[in-house]
Design an enzyme around this catalytic site. Sequence first.
Site, PDB file in Angstrom:
ATOM      1  N   GLY A  22       0.784  -1.228   0.000  1.00 38.58           N
ATOM      2  CA  GLY A  22       0.000   0.000   0.000  1.00 38.58           C
ATOM      3  C   GLY A  22       0.813   1.273   0.000  1.00 38.58           C
ATOM      4  N   ASP A  24       2.920   4.534  -1.044  1.00 36.73           N
ATOM      5  CA  ASP A  24       2.947   5.449  -2.175  1.00 36.73           C
ATOM      6  C   ASP A  24       3.695   6.712  -1.782  1.00 36.73           C
ATOM      7  OD1 ASP A  24       1.023   7.482  -1.113  1.00 36.73           O
ATOM      8  OD2 ASP A  24      -0.437   5.875  -1.324  1.00 36.73           O
ATOM      9  N   LYS A 218      -0.999  -0.751 -12.537  1.00 32.14           N
ATOM     10  CA  LYS A 218      -0.808   0.644 -12.111  1.00 32.14           C
ATOM     11  C   LYS A 218       0.385   0.742 -11.181  1.00 32.14           C
ATOM     12  CE  LYS A 218      -3.661   2.783  -9.195  1.00 32.14           C
ATOM     13  NZ  LYS A 218      -4.977   3.253  -8.730  1.00 32.14           N
ATOM     14  N   LYS A 220       2.692   3.304  -8.537  1.00 22.31           N
ATOM     15  CA  LYS A 220       2.741   4.521  -7.738  1.00 22.31           C
ATOM     16  C   LYS A 220       3.966   5.333  -8.144  1.00 22.31           C
ATOM     17  CE  LYS A 220      -0.847   3.491  -5.194  1.00 22.31           C
ATOM     18  NZ  LYS A 220      -2.044   4.342  -5.075  1.00 22.31           N
ATOM     19  N   ASP A 248      -0.040   6.643 -10.573  1.00 22.37           N
ATOM     20  CA  ASP A 248      -0.831   7.279  -9.515  1.00 22.37           C
ATOM     21  C   ASP A 248       0.106   8.057  -8.605  1.00 22.37           C
ATOM     22  OD1 ASP A 248      -2.514   7.948  -7.432  1.00 22.37           O
ATOM     23  OD2 ASP A 248      -3.211   5.905  -7.050  1.00 22.37           O
ATOM     24  N   GLU A 274      -3.330   9.315 -12.162  1.00 22.34           N
ATOM     25  CA  GLU A 274      -4.357   9.377 -11.124  1.00 22.34           C
ATOM     26  C   GLU A 274      -3.907  10.294  -9.985  1.00 22.34           C
ATOM     27  OE1 GLU A 274      -6.356   6.015  -8.221  1.00 22.34           O
ATOM     28  OE2 GLU A 274      -5.931   5.516 -10.313  1.00 22.34           O
ATOM     29  N   GLU A 301     -10.833   9.075  -5.621  1.00 25.09           N
ATOM     30  CA  GLU A 301     -10.866   8.273  -4.396  1.00 25.09           C
ATOM     31  C   GLU A 301     -10.931   9.134  -3.140  1.00 25.09           C
ATOM     32  OE1 GLU A 301      -6.624   6.703  -3.077  1.00 25.09           O
ATOM     33  OE2 GLU A 301      -6.833   6.552  -5.258  1.00 25.09           O
ATOM     34  N   ASP A 324     -15.289   5.642  -4.762  1.00 20.55           N
ATOM     35  CA  ASP A 324     -14.829   4.879  -3.603  1.00 20.55           C
ATOM     36  C   ASP A 324     -16.054   4.550  -2.760  1.00 20.55           C
ATOM     37  OD1 ASP A 324     -12.036   4.585  -1.687  1.00 20.55           O
ATOM     38  OD2 ASP A 324     -13.975   4.667  -0.665  1.00 20.55           O
ATOM     39  N   HIS A 351     -12.037   2.897  -7.309  1.00 21.45           N
ATOM     40  CA  HIS A 351     -10.888   2.726  -6.425  1.00 21.45           C
ATOM     41  C   HIS A 351     -11.146   1.571  -5.475  1.00 21.45           C
ATOM     42  CE1 HIS A 351      -8.912   3.803  -2.447  1.00 21.45           C
ATOM     43  NE2 HIS A 351      -7.888   3.599  -3.254  1.00 21.45           N
ATOM     44  N   ALA A 352     -10.126   0.724  -5.276  1.00 21.51           N
ATOM     45  CA  ALA A 352     -10.298  -0.418  -4.375  1.00 21.51           C
ATOM     46  C   ALA A 352      -9.022  -0.750  -3.618  1.00 21.51           C
ATOM     47  CB  ALA A 352     -10.783  -1.639  -5.147  1.00 21.51           C
ATOM     48  N   GLY A 353      -8.095   0.204  -3.523  1.00 21.28           N
ATOM     49  CA  GLY A 353      -6.842  -0.039  -2.820  1.00 21.28           C
ATOM     50  C   GLY A 353      -6.992   0.162  -1.331  1.00 21.28           C
TER      51      GLY A 353
END
Length: 441
Positions: A22, A24, A218, A220, A248, A274, A301, A324, A351-353
Amino acid sequence: MRTIIALETHDVRFPTSRELDGSDAMNPDPDYSAAYVVLRTDGAEDLAGYGLVFTIGRGNDVQTAAVAALAEHVVGLSVDKVIADLGAFARRLTNDSQLRWLGPEKGVMHMAIGAVINAAWDLAARAANKPLWRFIAELTPEQLVDTIDFRYLSDALTRDEALAILRDAQPQRAARTATLIEQGYPAYTTSPGWLGYSDEKLVRLAKEAVADGFRTIKLKVGANVQDDIRRCRLARAAIGPDIAMAVDANQRWDVGPAIDWMRQLAEFDIAWIEEPTSPDDVLGHAAIRQGITPVPVSTGEHTQNRVVFKQLLQAGAVDLIQIDAARVGGVNENLAILLLAAKFGVRVFPHAGGVGLCELVQHLAMADFVAITGKMEDRAIEFVDHLHQHFLDPVRIQHGRYLAPEVPGFSAEMHPASIAEFSYPDGRFWVEDLAASKAKA
């Protein structure tokens, strides 16, 4: 008469920062967390509704407290009345004359309200014995628009326009449902692209993603332009020219630097950039879009409500948007956003992170396909391969596509054992982790 007898909350946190899952440019060490809510009822077979707000660690206690503060607004309500008018239930919370001061319709309290609204939709779908996407898709156009608050939208989308969109789609619903069940919904994956991953891990996971059937990955970006150029070059070599690659920045840049940075990445055939800048900066997104054409610009998001989405679309500031499931005012507000996107002809890449976000947002995207747009091959739902084992009805991915959920509800219910293990600070994992830290000290 069935009644909501309790609103139960849990502060649940997972130690994802340990492996940099996760990570970034703005959030280098997230611990994926959920302010988790259960609407308990006295209905048969322990009927309940489940929802959550996603956070990334510190502050999850604040978010959980905001959810808990809504108990007095829902405990004692008739389950049947809530289910019969989910629009009125949502407005009961979003339009509270004193709670509005904490927004209005944005921030911690709005997300808390969204979680409770989502739990009510979960409750309704469970009572109907349908997965939420099907429950939404089988509502009449009139029932759907009755759930939506059109205040502040009428200059861009009226109730009559929304009805026309939904009525136009109605004859194709059965065929679209069959297509969805047979084919699933396209997914893209961010799993290879976390900023803290080594080059070797990036390349390995990118190749695995292609082998698993994903057509878009995708990455980061945003911390260091030379690092981004290197990582994009490695990823492009790993996936080849036929797989799409998005990037992103997680709001890292001002407008000028965003334009300069993206011009340096343009050689890698970027599918979209993004969150290049602040999620509240509508004009900034418009300027970036103009400055980096033809690279598409996206955000959403962190967009806090339907009004800002409306402005992004009116200003021509984005080529596509993310919704989101846990950021705005629940299913109701997301339906408004999906209809706005349909009106403006803008694609939606949900968005689903985050923990539980894949489970939730798949239902919204699938309902959009069946009941609103009839489109899915020109869009995709984000997928990250983290923490699904903690849910009773985890997402199912096959050949790079989400399979339509079959279990009744919103797929938000977590295993009781996971809640007990990872509740903060008293869950077994965190108690043992604190003890280990003290021992080392």
